[in-house]
Design a protein around this motif. Structure first.
Motif, short mmCIF file in Angstrom:
data_model
loop_
_atom_site.label_atom_id
_atom_site.label_comp_id
_atom_site.label_asym_id
_atom_site.label_seq_id
_atom_site.Cartn_x
_atom_site.Cartn_y
_atom_site.Cartn_z
N ASP A 97 0.83 -1.21 0.00
CA ASP A 97 0.00 0.00 0.00
C ASP A 97 0.87 1.27 0.00
O ASP A 97 0.43 2.33 -0.45
N ILE B 49 2.68 0.80 -4.22
CA ILE B 49 1.89 0.84 -5.47
C ILE B 49 1.53 2.26 -5.92
O ILE B 49 1.59 2.55 -7.13
N PRO B 50 1.21 3.19 -5.00
CA PRO B 50 0.90 4.55 -5.47
C PRO B 50 2.06 5.24 -6.19
O PRO B 50 1.84 6.20 -6.94
N HIS B 51 3.28 4.76 -5.98
CA HIS B 51 4.47 5.42 -6.54
C HIS B 51 5.06 4.70 -7.76
O HIS B 51 6.09 5.12 -8.28
N ASP C 201 5.61 3.32 -11.59
CA ASP C 201 5.43 3.77 -12.97
C ASP C 201 4.51 2.75 -13.66
O ASP C 201 4.92 1.63 -13.93
N MET C 202 3.28 3.15 -13.94
CA MET C 202 2.30 2.20 -14.48
C MET C 202 2.63 1.71 -15.88
O MET C 202 2.05 0.74 -16.36
N VAL D 283 -5.20 -2.32 -6.82
CA VAL D 283 -4.27 -1.36 -7.43
C VAL D 283 -5.02 -0.06 -7.75
O VAL D 283 -4.51 1.04 -7.50
N ARG E 87 -4.25 3.67 -6.13
CA ARG E 87 -3.84 4.74 -7.04
C ARG E 87 -4.97 5.76 -7.27
O ARG E 87 -4.81 6.67 -8.07
N GLU E 88 -6.09 5.52 -6.58
CA GLU E 88 -7.24 6.44 -6.66
C GLU E 88 -7.68 6.67 -8.10
O GLU E 88 -7.85 7.81 -8.56
N THR E 89 -7.86 5.55 -8.80
CA THR E 89 -8.36 5.60 -10.17
C THR E 89 -9.39 4.47 -10.31
O THR E 89 -9.70 3.78 -9.33
N ILE F 204 -6.88 0.69 -14.87
CA ILE F 204 -5.84 -0.29 -14.54
C ILE F 204 -5.88 -1.44 -15.53
O ILE F 204 -4.83 -1.92 -16.00
#
Length: 253
Positions: free
Chosen positions: A186, A189-191, A193-194, A228, A232-234, A239
């Motif tokens: 946790d 994952i927010p950091h 590079d997708m 995920v 990542r607040e999406t 995703i």
């Protein structure tokens, strides 16, 4: 969505493999990628691919936990398969020092040998690391001449490790560990590079929450995607789109 790492050829699925594949398709999992582990897994893996040719694609490689003193002969037998079948990757390969360090030197040799197969055949590699991330990265840096590409599957490391992997041109495979409360992902994952993230289950192992401790299966890729997306607040569709594109590009699907 693509489950980029699934052992559905394993005996754990012998009683209900059709249902497992059907549940995956119902959850929007369009392809399931099968990594090989040793000489004994080849026949069931290829049989599974043949049974679901629109869904399953297989890889060829020797998992580090199956490296022993007979490594030269085993690698020769594994490599011969590349002339007999069309595989999408060299995998699952790597270094595992968690259970046993007896064959550490042999594991390193097997890893480098298989990296060179990937270069010769222009195939991606699927890398397994356990208690060996720095050792694996060191060998990869030595061998990376711009030709190597692939994924560190079942990634559960730090942001710094993720960046080191990405700098080598490699992807990160996110699976069930991403959903564990004590997994630490946790914070990671927010950091990430997708552009370098793909999804996986590693089934039958490492089932995501709320199925932790039970048999994992490809349908649960959806749960990883949801986690995920939350972190990542999406939305999940975003995703799904990004990771599917990444997997298709990496494996040339």
């Amino acid at each position: 969505m693509i489950d980029s790492h699934a052992h559905i050829y394993a005996s754990e699925f012998d009683q209900d493999r059709d249902e497992v594949v059907s549940r995956a398709l119902a959850q929007g999992i369009e392809q399931i990628l099968l990594p090989n582990i040793d000489l004994d897994s080849i026949a069931p893996m290829l049989a599974t691919e043949a049974a679901y040719p629109q869904v399953c694609r297989s890889m060829m490689g020797l998992h580090p936990c199956y490296v022993d003193s007979n490594i030269t002969q085993t690698l020769a037998e594994i490599e011969a398969w590349f002339d007999r079948h069309n595989f999408i990757a060299v995998g699952e390969i790597g270094i595992d020092l968690y259970w046993d360090k007896t064959y550490r030197t042999e594991q390193q040799m097997a890893f480098v040998t298989q990296l060179n197969w990937a270069k010769q055949r222009d195939l991606p590699v699927v890398i397994h690391t356990r208690d060996s991330i720095e050792e694996t990265l060191t060998l990869l840096r030595q061998e990376q001449d711009g030709q190597l590409r692939g994924v560190f599957h079942c990634f559960g490391g730090s942001v710094a490790e993720a960046q080191a992997i990405n700098e080598l041109g490699f992807h990160l495979g996110l699976g069930g560990v991403s959903t564990f409360k004590n997994g630490g992902m946790d914070q990671v994952i927010p950091h990430l590079d997708m552009n370098y993230v793909i999804l996986e289950t590693d089934c039958p192992y490492l089932a995501p929450v709320p199925h932790r401790g039970k048999r994992n299966e490809p349908a649960y890729t959806q749960l990883v995607a949801q986690r995920v997306a939350e972190l990542r607040e999406t939305d999940v569709a975003d995703i799904d789109r990004i990771t599917t594109h990444n997997a298709k590009t990496l494996f040339k699907l």
